[in-house]
Design a protein around this motif. Structure first.
Motif, PDB file in Angstrom:
ATOM      1  N   VAL A   1      52.106 -21.449   1.194  1.00  0.00           N
ATOM      2  CA  VAL A   1      53.482 -21.669   1.618  1.00  0.00           C
ATOM      3  C   VAL A   1      54.257 -22.489   0.593  1.00  0.00           C
ATOM      4  O   VAL A   1      55.430 -22.224   0.322  1.00  0.00           O
ATOM      5  CB  VAL A   1      53.503 -22.367   3.003  1.00  0.00           C
ATOM      6  N   ASN A   2      53.611 -23.482  -0.015  1.00  0.00           N
ATOM      7  CA  ASN A   2      54.303 -24.336  -0.976  1.00  0.00           C
ATOM      8  C   ASN A   2      54.623 -23.627  -2.290  1.00  0.00           C
ATOM      9  O   ASN A   2      55.710 -23.795  -2.833  1.00  0.00           O
ATOM     10  CB  ASN A   2      53.464 -25.582  -1.264  1.00  0.00           C
ATOM     11  N   ILE A   3      53.689 -22.855  -2.790  1.00  0.00           N
ATOM     12  CA  ILE A   3      53.911 -22.236  -4.106  1.00  0.00           C
ATOM     13  C   ILE A   3      55.084 -21.261  -4.097  1.00  0.00           C
ATOM     14  O   ILE A   3      55.888 -21.251  -5.042  1.00  0.00           O
ATOM     15  CB  ILE A   3      52.607 -21.605  -4.627  1.00  0.00           C
ATOM     16  N   PRO A   4      55.303 -20.442  -3.053  1.00  0.00           N
ATOM     17  CA  PRO A   4      56.513 -19.620  -3.045  1.00  0.00           C
ATOM     18  C   PRO A   4      57.797 -20.445  -3.080  1.00  0.00           C
ATOM     19  O   PRO A   4      58.775 -20.055  -3.724  1.00  0.00           O
ATOM     20  CB  PRO A   4      56.388 -18.836  -1.733  1.00  0.00           C
ATOM     21  N   MET A   5      57.816 -21.597  -2.392  1.00  0.00           N
ATOM     22  CA  MET A   5      58.999 -22.466  -2.429  1.00  0.00           C
ATOM     23  C   MET A   5      59.246 -22.965  -3.849  1.00  0.00           C
ATOM     24  O   MET A   5      60.383 -22.927  -4.354  1.00  0.00           O
ATOM     25  CB  MET A   5      58.826 -23.650  -1.477  1.00  0.00           C
ATOM     26  N   VAL A   6      58.196 -23.415  -4.523  1.00  0.00           N
ATOM     27  CA  VAL A   6      58.338 -23.901  -5.901  1.00  0.00           C
ATOM     28  C   VAL A   6      58.766 -22.757  -6.818  1.00  0.00           C
ATOM     29  O   VAL A   6      59.580 -22.943  -7.728  1.00  0.00           O
ATOM     30  CB  VAL A   6      57.028 -24.548  -6.387  1.00  0.00           C
TER      31      VAL A   6
ATOM     32  N   ALA B   1      56.393 -27.603 -12.552  1.00  0.00           N
ATOM     33  CA  ALA B   1      57.237 -28.160 -11.493  1.00  0.00           C
ATOM     34  C   ALA B   1      56.399 -28.910 -10.459  1.00  0.00           C
ATOM     35  O   ALA B   1      56.798 -29.975  -9.964  1.00  0.00           O
ATOM     36  CB  ALA B   1      58.029 -27.047 -10.816  1.00  0.00           C
ATOM     37  N   LEU B   2      55.226 -28.384 -10.133  1.00  0.00           N
ATOM     38  CA  LEU B   2      54.336 -29.074  -9.194  1.00  0.00           C
ATOM     39  C   LEU B   2      53.854 -30.405  -9.765  1.00  0.00           C
ATOM     40  O   LEU B   2      53.758 -31.410  -9.047  1.00  0.00           O
ATOM     41  CB  LEU B   2      53.141 -28.187  -8.851  1.00  0.00           C
TER      42      LEU B   2
ATOM     43  N   MET C   1      71.679 -28.426  -0.631  1.00  0.00           N
ATOM     44  CA  MET C   1      71.681 -26.966  -0.530  1.00  0.00           C
ATOM     45  C   MET C   1      70.834 -26.302  -1.602  1.00  0.00           C
ATOM     46  O   MET C   1      70.954 -25.110  -1.850  1.00  0.00           O
ATOM     47  CB  MET C   1      73.115 -26.435  -0.600  1.00  0.00           C
ATOM     48  N   THR C   2      69.950 -27.073  -2.238  1.00  0.00           N
ATOM     49  CA  THR C   2      69.074 -26.527  -3.266  1.00  0.00           C
ATOM     50  C   THR C   2      67.713 -27.206  -3.192  1.00  0.00           C
ATOM     51  O   THR C   2      67.617 -28.390  -2.845  1.00  0.00           O
ATOM     52  CB  THR C   2      69.671 -26.707  -4.670  1.00  0.00           C
ATOM     53  N   TRP C   3      66.657 -26.447  -3.505  1.00  0.00           N
ATOM     54  CA  TRP C   3      65.322 -27.027  -3.539  1.00  0.00           C
ATOM     55  C   TRP C   3      65.204 -28.113  -4.589  1.00  0.00           C
ATOM     56  O   TRP C   3      64.301 -28.955  -4.522  1.00  0.00           O
ATOM     57  CB  TRP C   3      64.283 -25.940  -3.793  1.00  0.00           C
ATOM     58  N   ALA C   4      66.117 -28.126  -5.539  1.00  0.00           N
ATOM     59  CA  ALA C   4      66.088 -29.148  -6.592  1.00  0.00           C
ATOM     60  C   ALA C   4      66.169 -30.555  -6.012  1.00  0.00           C
ATOM     61  O   ALA C   4      65.742 -31.522  -6.665  1.00  0.00           O
ATOM     62  CB  ALA C   4      67.235 -28.916  -7.573  1.00  0.00           C
ATOM     63  N   ALA C   5      66.672 -30.693  -4.800  1.00  0.00           N
ATOM     64  CA  ALA C   5      66.772 -32.016  -4.174  1.00  0.00           C
ATOM     65  C   ALA C   5      65.403 -32.677  -4.043  1.00  0.00           C
ATOM     66  O   ALA C   5      65.300 -33.912  -4.081  1.00  0.00           O
ATOM     67  CB  ALA C   5      67.436 -31.904  -2.804  1.00  0.00           C
TER      68      ALA C   5
END
Length: 369
Positions: free
Chosen positions: A184-189, A212-213, A162-166
């Motif tokens: 699209v990827n950078i907003p997720m990060v 993070a990337l 339930m978290t992008w940390a996964a």
């Protein structure tokens, strides 16, 4: 080592064909009387939005008016066509984050929502007015929408992440995937690192996103460039978790009898809205009548069934229009029944520095970040 699958596909080539929805009374409610003879409505549009038989049906119901769909296959092509001057559309279909750019270029004008009463069919959970407004002025309405959630192999991950940390969990190192798209990827990060606004990063937030990337790169073995690529990657077992370009990837895997699912992470889920915009020359009653017809339950249901899209209907409206429970299970429509969805969706907006984001992403791909 991260590798990039080289196959590329057009923006909507994943959309599946299906049976057209019968709509004998589709255009019965009329906003205006019969249009002047030989009038043409030119649409800068995409595959599956106005199929030839739908065009003929609408023209027959609106004698003397012709629809001229001009099909494009990328957002870059939208602007290339407009800048060339070869196409002078009345209606432009383009993602919500392009509204500002289109307005600045003088290509679209404020949308007269009073002329589209079928806007009442839009599901309340879709917070569409803000993404489709520029400086407080509404520039368009939604045609359909979608999410880009966190997907996973439910046989491998026993609990839904339930978290992008996964994606940064070392347990999945080398089994993570994403797709090749900086915007699209950078907003997720940015959501993962806690940025206040994922489309307007501060210098400190840019640093956190870059860090993070850099860390994510060792997690990712394959970066895909198409929906089929992603489906094949997960089906082969090379990836068990990843950033999902569209829920159709999960649905394709389910059709293969593979146990995949998706979640909408607590930090927020990047989401998109396809906007319908009217140009200066398109500000005519007959144009708005056409757009109103495309927002009806009947037209939307047919479009949704044919394209596999979420459309804009509520689950109640979709059922009323004849869509099956089986179909609804393949979309985000049932997600929209949750009161929490509206707060979870983070719709794409024009970012503060497109070129900077692309350069960061290219450095990520090259391993030089």
């Amino acid at each position: 080592m991260t590798k990039i699958v080289s196959q590329s596909i057009k923006r909507r080539s994943f959309l599946k064909a299906g049976s057209a929805f019968a709509a004998s009374t589709l255009f019965a409610p009329s906003i205006i009387g019969r249009a002047a003879a030989a009038e043409t409505i030119t649409l800068l549009t995409w595959e599956t939005y106005q199929e030839p038989e739908w065009v003929k049906e609408w023209e027959a119901a609106n004698e003397g008016v012709k629809l001229k769909p001009v099909i494009i296959s990328s957002l870059d092509e939208v602007f290339a066509q407009l800048q060339s001057g070869a196409i002078k559309p009345d209606v432009i279909y383009s993602e919500a984050s392009t509204a500002g750019r289109l307005k600045k270029a003088g290509q679209i004008e404020a949308f007269d929502i009073a002329k589209v009463p079928h806007i009442a069919n839009v599901l309340p959970a879709l917070n569409w007015k803000d993404p489709l407004s520029v400086d407080g002025v509404l520039m368009g309405i939604p045609l359909h929408w979608g999410t880009q959630p966190l997907m996973y192999n439910a046989d491998t991950l026993k609990e839904p992440p339930m978290t992008w940390a996964a994606l940064w969990d070392k347990s999945y190192q080398g089994k993570v995937s994403t797709f090749d798209d900086a915007t699209v990827n950078i907003p997720m990060v940015a959501l993962y690192v806690g940025a206040k606004d994922p489309f307007n990063l501060t210098e400190e937030e840019f640093t956190r996103v870059t860090d993070a990337l850099r860390e994510l790169r060792s997690q990712v073995r394959v970066i895909t460039r198409g929906f089929d690529d992603a489906t094949n990657l997960y089906a082969s077992g090379e990836a068990v978790i990843g950033y999902c370009h569209l829920v159709s990837v999960v649905n394709s895997l389910k059709k293969k009898k593979l146990n995949f699912a998706y979640t909408l992470p607590k930090e927020g889920t990047p989401s998109w809205i396809e906007g319908t915009y009217v140009t200066p020359q398109g500000q005519r009653d007959i144009v708005y009548k056409f757009l109103n017809d495309t927002m009806s339950l009947e037209w939307q249901a047919r479009f949704m069934e044919f394209s596999g899209s979420n459309g804009i209907l509520t689950s109640e409206g979709a059922r009323k229009a004849g869509l099956s429970e089986e179909f609804l299970q393949t979309t985000n429509i049932l997600d929209a029944d949750s009161p929490a969805l509206k707060e979870n969706l983070v719709f794409f907006k024009e970012p503060e520095d497109v070129e900077r984001r692309i350069q960061i992403w290219n450095d990520f791909l090259a391993g030089t970040l």
